[in-house]
Write a protein that holds these residues in place. Structure first.
Motif, mmCIF file in Angstrom:
data_model
loop_
_atom_site.group_PDB
_atom_site.id
_atom_site.type_symbol
_atom_site.label_atom_id
_atom_site.label_comp_id
_atom_site.label_asym_id
_atom_site.label_seq_id
_atom_site.Cartn_x
_atom_site.Cartn_y
_atom_site.Cartn_z
ATOM 1 N N ASN A 1 5.060 -1.641 8.193
ATOM 2 C CA ASN A 1 3.621 -2.567 7.827
ATOM 3 C C ASN A 1 2.729 -2.047 7.217
ATOM 4 O OD1 ASN A 1 3.840 -5.550 8.176
ATOM 5 N ND2 ASN A 1 4.852 -4.953 10.234
ATOM 6 N N VAL A 2 2.880 -1.092 6.205
ATOM 7 C CA VAL A 2 1.860 -0.463 5.501
ATOM 8 C C VAL A 2 1.623 -1.381 4.294
ATOM 9 C CG1 VAL A 2 1.160 1.384 4.042
ATOM 10 C CG2 VAL A 2 2.596 1.917 6.054
ATOM 11 N N ASP A 3 0.440 -2.141 4.614
ATOM 12 C CA ASP A 3 0.105 -3.238 3.484
ATOM 13 C C ASP A 3 -0.524 -2.621 2.372
ATOM 14 O OD1 ASP A 3 -2.641 -3.546 4.173
ATOM 15 O OD2 ASP A 3 -1.694 -3.896 5.862
ATOM 16 N N THR A 4 -0.818 -3.502 1.260
ATOM 17 C CA THR A 4 -1.243 -3.023 -0.099
ATOM 18 C C THR A 4 -2.836 -2.637 0.229
ATOM 19 O OG1 THR A 4 -1.581 -5.100 -0.881
ATOM 20 C CG2 THR A 4 0.219 -3.595 -1.687
ATOM 21 N N ARG B 1 -2.024 -6.703 -5.475
ATOM 22 C CA ARG B 1 -2.798 -5.910 -6.406
ATOM 23 C C ARG B 1 -1.631 -4.539 -6.852
ATOM 24 N NH1 ARG B 1 -6.360 -3.888 -1.256
ATOM 25 N NH2 ARG B 1 -6.840 -6.097 -1.523
ATOM 26 N N GLU B 2 -1.562 -4.522 -8.222
ATOM 27 C CA GLU B 2 -0.620 -3.444 -8.548
ATOM 28 C C GLU B 2 -1.546 -2.028 -8.689
ATOM 29 O OE1 GLU B 2 1.477 -4.934 -12.157
ATOM 30 O OE2 GLU B 2 1.669 -2.925 -13.070
ATOM 31 N N HIS B 3 -2.529 -2.078 -8.326
ATOM 32 C CA HIS B 3 -3.482 -1.037 -8.182
ATOM 33 C C HIS B 3 -2.875 0.163 -7.030
ATOM 34 C CE1 HIS B 3 -5.859 -4.250 -9.428
ATOM 35 N NE2 HIS B 3 -6.911 -3.502 -9.960
ATOM 36 N N ALA B 4 -1.994 -0.865 -6.105
ATOM 37 C CA ALA B 4 -1.417 0.125 -5.184
ATOM 38 C C ALA B 4 -0.045 0.884 -5.737
ATOM 39 C CB ALA B 4 -0.653 -0.953 -4.190
ATOM 40 N N VAL B 5 0.534 0.444 -6.626
ATOM 41 C CA VAL B 5 1.586 1.150 -7.346
ATOM 42 C C VAL B 5 0.686 2.305 -8.306
ATOM 43 C CG1 VAL B 5 3.447 1.075 -9.033
ATOM 44 C CG2 VAL B 5 3.360 -0.721 -7.323
ATOM 45 N N ASN C 1 -0.752 7.443 -9.826
ATOM 46 C CA ASN C 1 -1.633 8.500 -10.264
ATOM 47 C C ASN C 1 -1.670 9.780 -9.230
ATOM 48 O OD1 ASN C 1 -4.380 5.782 -10.901
ATOM 49 N ND2 ASN C 1 -2.188 6.605 -12.146
ATOM 50 N N TYR C 2 -1.404 9.450 -8.077
ATOM 51 C CA TYR C 2 -1.611 10.609 -6.925
ATOM 52 C C TYR C 2 -0.110 11.632 -7.397
ATOM 53 C CZ TYR C 2 -1.230 13.316 -2.766
ATOM 54 O OH TYR C 2 -1.264 14.308 -1.540
ATOM 55 N N GLY C 3 0.908 11.127 -7.858
ATOM 56 C CA GLY C 3 1.899 11.920 -8.162
ATOM 57 C C GLY C 3 3.434 11.401 -7.648
ATOM 58 N N PHE C 4 3.340 10.258 -7.013
ATOM 59 C CA PHE C 4 4.795 9.718 -6.465
ATOM 60 C C PHE C 4 5.386 9.146 -7.639
ATOM 61 C CE2 PHE C 4 2.149 10.107 -2.449
ATOM 62 C CZ PHE C 4 3.100 10.868 -1.682
ATOM 63 N N ARG C 5 6.670 9.629 -7.391
ATOM 64 C CA ARG C 5 7.513 8.878 -8.282
ATOM 65 C C ARG C 5 8.604 7.993 -7.856
ATOM 66 N NH1 ARG C 5 9.336 11.121 -13.101
ATOM 67 N NH2 ARG C 5 9.537 8.946 -13.382
ATOM 68 N N ALA C 6 8.733 7.800 -6.592
ATOM 69 C CA ALA C 6 9.578 7.248 -5.797
ATOM 70 C C ALA C 6 9.120 6.659 -4.413
ATOM 71 C CB ALA C 6 10.920 7.483 -5.805
ATOM 72 N N PHE D 1 5.014 -6.119 -4.323
ATOM 73 C CA PHE D 1 5.052 -4.792 -4.393
ATOM 74 C C PHE D 1 6.417 -4.336 -5.131
ATOM 75 C CE2 PHE D 1 6.117 -0.324 -3.375
ATOM 76 C CZ PHE D 1 4.891 0.151 -3.562
ATOM 77 N N ARG D 2 7.454 -4.659 -4.732
ATOM 78 C CA ARG D 2 8.811 -4.080 -5.383
ATOM 79 C C ARG D 2 8.659 -4.532 -6.954
ATOM 80 N NH1 ARG D 2 13.290 -5.633 -1.974
ATOM 81 N NH2 ARG D 2 12.550 -7.990 -2.834
ATOM 82 N N GLY D 3 8.328 -5.785 -7.147
ATOM 83 C CA GLY D 3 8.359 -6.260 -8.625
ATOM 84 C C GLY D 3 7.286 -5.358 -9.372
ATOM 85 N N ASN D 4 6.176 -5.212 -8.970
ATOM 86 C CA ASN D 4 5.196 -4.363 -9.511
ATOM 87 C C ASN D 4 5.580 -2.680 -9.946
ATOM 88 O OD1 ASN D 4 3.300 -6.420 -9.458
ATOM 89 N ND2 ASN D 4 2.129 -5.549 -7.773
ATOM 90 N N SER D 5 6.388 -2.375 -8.835
ATOM 91 C CA SER D 5 6.804 -1.060 -8.844
ATOM 92 C C SER D 5 7.760 -0.912 -10.142
ATOM 93 C CB SER D 5 7.415 -0.555 -7.631
ATOM 94 O OG SER D 5 6.701 -0.699 -6.567
ATOM 95 N N GLY D 6 8.637 -1.937 -10.272
ATOM 96 C CA GLY D 6 9.522 -1.866 -11.294
ATOM 97 C C GLY D 6 8.770 -1.895 -12.567
#
Ligand code: SF4
Lengths: 199, 469
Positions: free
Chosen positions: A18-21, A77-81, A86-91, A101-106
């Protein structure tokens, strides 16, 4: 958007569900008008804690996040993606994601790989026993891999076909849709006159 | 075979469909605000694109605006830049904007219905997850991210995979003093935060039909809190009566044509849903949350649960973490939990009926000296209406703070925030860690519970208050 085929990088075990945005990036950090510079707000409330996983040097170059179920629920918030990227995560690997969130990631180019609960547990154990260990996310074969030998972890992940295709090709969604402009115009001609307008 | 309400609205908006691809859906109304739109407009400029239908787009300022001194320039320079960016973008792309100070400014999900722009059978999107609110009118409405905001601006369409459908049938009637908020909080605890994932949910049954439009909006609003893609309620006479006098509702022959069409927007008798849930409203009571997600709730009359009482190991761990964050001990009666701040407002419960309900409880009473009550109308129009009815005087005489319209402490983006360790009873929709301010602890409650809590200083319902002379 950059194309994504496969990525191997340091895995970061985030043992939380449950890590919410709002957790990924609190509202206070959403005031910027660009798509960059959100890394400072990533998991802001937890970053004060020296034991928080991102503060541990072994995981400092992390690029594959492994989280518990219901990652990215809540706010749209797409800011979460962006903060994760920005931090360096790719996946991000998790058993279940918030829909938006899943939609925004894509759309933004982050791979949200949905796996079985057990795979996450095994990855967590592996990454905690081997801090700095790497995880591979292969979009072409839809597999996640980590470790070697008898204990190696290898399993498939879910991602919808269309998102996978766009990520593999690095395609801009708007460009694709504008290719169907005639269909949109035709649809508009049939809209009923009682539909409201703002101007 | 018959179709559900959701399927009918979906089918009416398909621009293009192709095997193996998501549908391309037409969007009837696109609502935008200052926080999730700047990067979308920037994207348009960078690709030399324009807004396809400014006449189907509406902008307002809500998330980041101050609720005091709102007639003066915004003090925080970063917030000011964000709001000014929206103003510049609206001007450049020819979009109607209800800016701070305008009588139609307010929370985006409050102003759409209030203007009459939210109508049955429409597709409505916004870069905000609580867009589900508009589903109360039988519209298909859902939140989108900023990349999708840009997509809608450029094309007036969205690519969407057809979701599954679910019915939530609520039988019986809500007892006196139990509200739509208690109903939806009960539902979310029943299903868990992921229970609606992948579904468009239709709320139906006698208890839903009996609700006012405002109550229906409260229910649909919190659909996202149990993971649903959207929530919908079939339009009926209550819906038409609400819309009839709204400024942007269809007029004359258009109204007649619209109502005739809207009457068909009901689930056919022989249609099937992918999933069904049945609840009984008559057993419901005032409901409050004890944890850090909206699915962690109990009836107000009960106690903080013991984490060991949860069957699922992950629920147990989540409950332990939540109790630690919330500084609560298992077994403590909820009624004994002391609250520092009460927040009445948000797109869940910031409409005129909500303020009337709060005023009814507060009238003739005073706010507990150790508790702060913040009343924030959801829109400028709600504020003006409340002032017209003298509700602001009731609140101020009781010792509450009466504010300007906006999201305010719902998300703590403006200065309305909890201090670390402070505890709130809030009529909003999210009790996430830090949602209302870093280290803040939130209990989600209904409007009557919020008002009674402000008077007693601990979580309470109006029934707990001594009778007035
Ligand atoms: S009131 Fe709260 S939930 Fe509603 S739009 Fe504003 S921030 Fe979002």
């Amino acid at each position: 958007m950059d194309a994504f085929t496969t990525h191997t990088g340091v895995g970061v075990p985030l043992r939380r569900s449950n890590v919410d945005t709002d957790q990924i990036i609190p509202a206070h950090y959403l005031k910027r008008v660009s798509r960059t510079g959100f890394e400072d707000g990533l998991f802001a409330a937890w970053r004060d804690n020296p034991d928080f996983v991102l503060n541990r040097p072994e995981y400092s170059n992390g690029s594959v996040l492994v989280a518990g179920p219901d990652f990215g629920t809540g706010s749209s918030r797409e800011h979460a993606v962006w903060a994760l990227m920005n931090y360096g995560f790719r996946a991000v690997i998790a058993p279940r994601f918030g829909d938006i969130f899943r939609g925004n990631s894509g759309k933004a180019g982050l791979v949200a790989a949905q796996v079985d609960d057990k795979v996450v547990s095994r990855l967590w154990d592996f990454l905690e026993d081997n801090p700095g260990g790497v995880v591979t996310v292969d979009l072409e074969s839809r597999t996640v891999k980590a470790g070697e030998g008898a204990d190696a972890i290898e399993d498939s992940f879910d991602i919808d076909d269309y998102t996978r295709w766009r990520l593999l090709e690095g395609l801009d969604d708007i460009g694709i849709t504008l290719g169907h402009a005639d269909d949109i115009t035709a649809y508009e001609q049939g809209r009923p006159s009682f539909k409201p307008a703002t101007l | 075979m018959g179709r559900t309400l959701a399927e009918k609205v979906w089918d009416e908006h398909v621009v293009r469909t192709a095997p193996g691809e998501p549908d391309l859906l037409y969007i009837d109304l696109h609502l935008i605000h200052e926080v999730t739109s700047p990067q979308a407009f920037e994207g348009l400029r960078l690709s030399d694109r324009t807004v396809r239908r400014p006449d189907l787009t509406l902008a307002t300022e809500d998330h980041n605006v101050p609720t005091v001194d709102w007639d003066k320039p915004i003090a925080d320079p970063v917030s000011r830049t964000q709001v000014e960016t929206l103003r510049r973008n609206a001007e450049e792309f020819g979009i109607r904007l209800h800016a701070l100070g305008d009588k139609d400014q307010g929370i985006v999900h409050i102003i759409g219905p209030q203007l009459g722009l939210t109508q049955p059978g429409m597709t409505i999107v916004c870069g905000d997850s609580h867009t589900s609110t508009h589903g109360a009118f039988g519209a298909l409405a859902f939140g989108i991210g900023t990349s999708e905001v840009e997509h809608v601006l450029a094309t007036q369409t969205l690519t969407q995979k057809r979701p599954r459908t679910m019915a939530v049938t609520v039988n019986g009637s809500l007892p006196d003093g139990v509200t739509a908020k208690d109903l939806v909080l009960t539902l979310i605890t029943h299903t868990g935060t992921g229970g609606g994932q992948g579904y468009i949910v239709e709320y139906r049954g006698p208890a839903i039909e009996e609700l006012s439009m405002e109550g229906r909006m409260t229910i649909c609003n919190m659909s996202i809190e149990w993971g649903a893609k959207a929530g919908m309620i079939a339009p009926d006479q209550t819906t038409f009566d609400y819309l009839a006098d709204k400024p942007e509702a269809p007029k004359g022959a258009d109204w007649d044509a619209a109502v005739e069409h809207w009457r068909g927007l009901v689930t056919d008798d022989d249609a099937t849903y992918d999933k069904e849930i049945v609840l009984d409203a008559s057993t419901m009571t005032p409901f409050v949350t004890w944890g850090t997600n909206p699915g962690q709730g109990v009836p107000l009359g009960e106690a903080v649960p013991d984490p060991a009482s949860f069957d699922e190991p992950s629920d147990r761990v989540a409950a332990e973490k939540a109790l630690e964050y919330m500084a609560l001990t298992a077994g403590t009666p909820m009624r004994e939990v002391k609250v520092d701040t009460v927040f009445v407002g948000s797109c869940t419960n910031g409409r005129i009926e909500d303020l009337r309900l709060a005023a009814e409880v507060i009238k003739g009473r005073t706010v507990d000296p150790d508790t702060r009550l913040l009343v924030v109308p959801g829109s400028a129009k709600v504020r003006l209406q409340a002032e017209d009815e003298g509700l602001d005087v009731v609140f101020k005489e009781a010792g509450a703070e009466w504010r300007g319209a906006g999201c305010s402490m719902c998300l703590g983006m403006n200065p309305d925030q909890l201090a670390p360790g402070e505890r709130s009873a809030s009529t909003s929709n999210r009790n996430f860690e830090g949602r209302q301010g870093k280290g803040g602890r939130t209990h989600l409650v209904s409007v009557p519970v919020a008002a009674a809590t402000a008077v007693r200083g601990t979580l309470s319902s109006p029934a707990d208050l001594p009778a007035l002379d």
